[in-house]
Design an enzyme around this catalytic site. Structure first.
Site, PDB file in Angstrom:
ATOM      1  N   GLU A  86     -14.651   1.267  22.399  1.00 37.66           N
ATOM      2  CA  GLU A  86     -14.460   1.378  20.952  1.00 37.66           C
ATOM      3  C   GLU A  86     -14.036   2.782  20.539  1.00 37.66           C
ATOM      4  O   GLU A  86     -14.654   3.775  20.934  1.00 37.66           O
ATOM      5  CB  GLU A  86     -15.739   0.987  20.207  1.00 37.66           C
ATOM      6  CG  GLU A  86     -15.557   0.968  18.698  1.00 37.66           C
ATOM      7  CD  GLU A  86     -16.727   0.346  17.962  1.00 37.66           C
ATOM      8  OE1 GLU A  86     -16.932   0.684  16.789  1.00 37.66           O
ATOM      9  OE2 GLU A  86     -17.435  -0.478  18.565  1.00 37.66           O
ATOM     10  N   LYS A 283     -26.135  -1.639  14.827  1.00 44.43           N
ATOM     11  CA  LYS A 283     -25.013  -1.836  15.753  1.00 44.43           C
ATOM     12  C   LYS A 283     -24.393  -0.495  16.105  1.00 44.43           C
ATOM     13  O   LYS A 283     -24.068  -0.218  17.260  1.00 44.43           O
ATOM     14  CB  LYS A 283     -23.975  -2.763  15.127  1.00 44.43           C
ATOM     15  CG  LYS A 283     -22.828  -3.152  16.068  1.00 44.43           C
ATOM     16  CD  LYS A 283     -21.671  -2.175  16.041  1.00 44.43           C
ATOM     17  CE  LYS A 283     -20.559  -2.621  16.971  1.00 44.43           C
ATOM     18  NZ  LYS A 283     -19.439  -1.661  17.021  1.00 44.43           N
ATOM     19  N   ASP A 299     -29.117  -2.068  32.376  1.00 41.83           N
ATOM     20  CA  ASP A 299     -28.868  -3.377  31.779  1.00 41.83           C
ATOM     21  C   ASP A 299     -28.817  -3.245  30.260  1.00 41.83           C
ATOM     22  O   ASP A 299     -29.844  -3.238  29.593  1.00 41.83           O
ATOM     23  CB  ASP A 299     -29.977  -4.336  32.211  1.00 41.83           C
ATOM     24  CG  ASP A 299     -29.742  -5.762  31.744  1.00 41.83           C
ATOM     25  OD1 ASP A 299     -28.857  -5.973  30.899  1.00 41.83           O
ATOM     26  OD2 ASP A 299     -30.467  -6.657  32.210  1.00 41.83           O
ATOM     27  N   HIS A 396     -12.445   6.734  11.819  1.00 41.05           N
ATOM     28  CA  HIS A 396     -12.327   5.618  12.754  1.00 41.05           C
ATOM     29  C   HIS A 396     -10.878   5.178  12.921  1.00 41.05           C
ATOM     30  O   HIS A 396     -10.409   4.972  14.047  1.00 41.05           O
ATOM     31  CB  HIS A 396     -13.170   4.440  12.263  1.00 41.05           C
ATOM     32  CG  HIS A 396     -13.088   3.244  13.154  1.00 41.05           C
ATOM     33  ND1 HIS A 396     -13.725   3.193  14.377  1.00 41.05           N
ATOM     34  CD2 HIS A 396     -12.426   2.070  13.027  1.00 41.05           C
ATOM     35  CE1 HIS A 396     -13.473   2.033  14.955  1.00 41.05           C
ATOM     36  NE2 HIS A 396     -12.685   1.338  14.147  1.00 41.05           N
TER      37      HIS A 396
END
Length: 448
Positions: A86, A283, A299, A396
């Site tokens: 991202e 998130k 993990d 972004h």
């Protein structure tokens, strides 16, 4: 349709798997085959290692591997390896690190290291009788008969720390648990915990059936359902925080430190009370955490599950980070339940995982937990800082611009021109497309 069903796929070699896949799902063209084979590693030994990480492997799926520098953590300077696709995540983390570098940096501490697993079973009988039998007879037996399994872990300072009987029959009829608490030291401990639990189950079943405490009806109405570790580890927790005087919260835009602190705190409090905002808020936190988890061979699915379960532990989904303003000081922190390891799994096999741990000065599992918490806090700070000042899209989309240009098939010369055009302009796919089309038309006219 029948031609797409295959028996014995796992027994085919890699080339045979790809040939079958290309024929059945790639239209028989060489395009799919070329895509899959071009990402094989030219080092045959390294490729063989990758092939054996999982099942039915036919290629490698690459992620960008970046570095966020200048993290001052407990008075030591770190660079954080981050594996993520991202745009803006690594840049945002690095920006936060730089912001806090001369303000004391990040402070961390371990709040707990206990991991959990359960035997889930059904028992239709006297709960008080079961509890008394567990305390007097079973608990000691469970520990004793698993000593061979726990020997090495005990030598390293870990092992079983507690075993409890939990009555959950008020939530599900006849449902009980044997809850095991474990310290797995530098390993994530999944295999260790599950092996102990399965041994507990064998001992539990045998001891229950031969006991003269329970009658035949109770024995017939006893059933172990499953034995498995839990990825929810609320007692395996790391804290990371930053703090400074409000007057030192000077940003590179026209907003006062006082307004910055107030708006920042309000933004966090909104995420604390509003689940729609909390989901996006958390998130972003996991963007930072997951990228470090991936880079260190841990993990990330377990880490995600644990974090989001903890965010809901009060009965309402809420923010993982918190903020306070007190005595003219700004404080921002995260309490992160997280279970990590630096031995076992891929940590001693994957070359980039080995490199990541070396870059982090070969931390203990507990130190790595704290570093991951810092990554999440830094990411959240950067996101909120943008939201309450310039807005999230400016930074972004600037990072995303290169992806848009590449999707549109721009040449190197076109890339340079488009990047220059959008230095100060609003960025969107549509606007970039229009500018690129305009540029190409102008160039075609010139060439004529």
């Amino acid at each position: 349709m029948k031609s797409k069903i295959i028996e014995g796929f796992s027994k085919l070699n890699k080339e045979e798997k790809i040939n079958w896949l290309t024929k059945q799902y790639g239209g028989g063209s060489e395009g799919l085959k070329n895509i899959l084979t071009q990402y094989w590693n030219h080092n045959a030994d390294l490729q063989k290692l990758h092939d054996e990480f999982a099942e039915n492997t036919i290629s490698n799926f690459y992620l960008p591997y970046g570095i966020a520098p200048n993290f001052l953590i407990n008075d030591d300077i770190y660079v954080l390896p981050m594996a993520i696709e991202e745009s803006s995540v690594v840049a945002a983390a690095a920006k936060s690190a730089k912001f806090w570098l001369n303000k004391g940096g990040f402070k961390t501490k371990l709040l707990g290291s206990t991991k959990l697993g359960h035997i889930h079973f059904m028992y239709k009988g006297d709960a008080s009788k079961l509890l008394q039998w567990f305390k007097i007879h079973l608990k000691e037996k469970l520990i004793k008969q698993s000593m061979d399994l726990t020997k090495n872990m005990r030598m390293r300072g870990g092992g079983i720390t507690n075993i409890e009987l939990v009555d959950k029959s008020n939530e599900l009829e006849n449902y009980y648990q044997i809850k095991g608490s474990f310290n797995t030291q530098d390993s994530m401990g999944a295999n260790f915990i599950n092996s102990c639990l399965e041994q507990f189950s064998i001992t539990f079943k045998a001891e229950f059936q031969k006991s003269n405490i329970f009658d035949e009806e109770e024995k017939n109405n006893f059933q172990i359902i499953m034995s498995i570790l839990s990825n929810y580890t609320p007692d395996c927790m790391a804290r990371a925080e930053v703090s400074c005087k409000i007057k030192d919260l000077r940003d590179d835009i026209s907003i006062s430190p006082e307004e910055f602190a107030w708006k920042f705190k309000q933004a966090v409090e909104i995420a604390e009370v509003e689940p729609y905002r909390a989901a996006t808020h958390n998130k972003g936190i996991m963007n930072g955490i997951d990228s470090v988890i991936l880079a260190t061979g841990n993990d990330f699915r377990a880490v995600e599950a644990c974090a989001h379960t903890y965010a809901s532990h009060t009965g309402k989904y809420t923010s993982l980070t918190h903020c306070e303003i007190k005595n003219d000081r700004f404080r921002f922190w995260i309490d992160l339940p997280i279970s990590l390891g630096i031995v076992g799994g891929l940590t001693n096999l994957h070359p980039l995982v080995i490199a990541s741990l070396q870059i982090l000065n070969n931390p203990s599992a507990e130190k790595l937990m704290q570093i991951a918490a810092v990554a999440g806090l830094a990411q959240n700070f950067a996101a909120i800082r943008s939201l309450i000042t310039t807005g999230i899209q400016k930074g972004h989309m600037k990072m995303h611009l290169t992806n848009i240009i590449n999707q549109l098939g721009a040449t190197e010369e076109e890339k340079k021109t488009i990047l220059d055009i959008f230095k100060e302009k609003t960025i969107s796919y549509h606007l970039v497309f229009e500018e690129l089309e305009r540029l190409r038309k102008e160039n075609n006219v010139k060439e004529r």
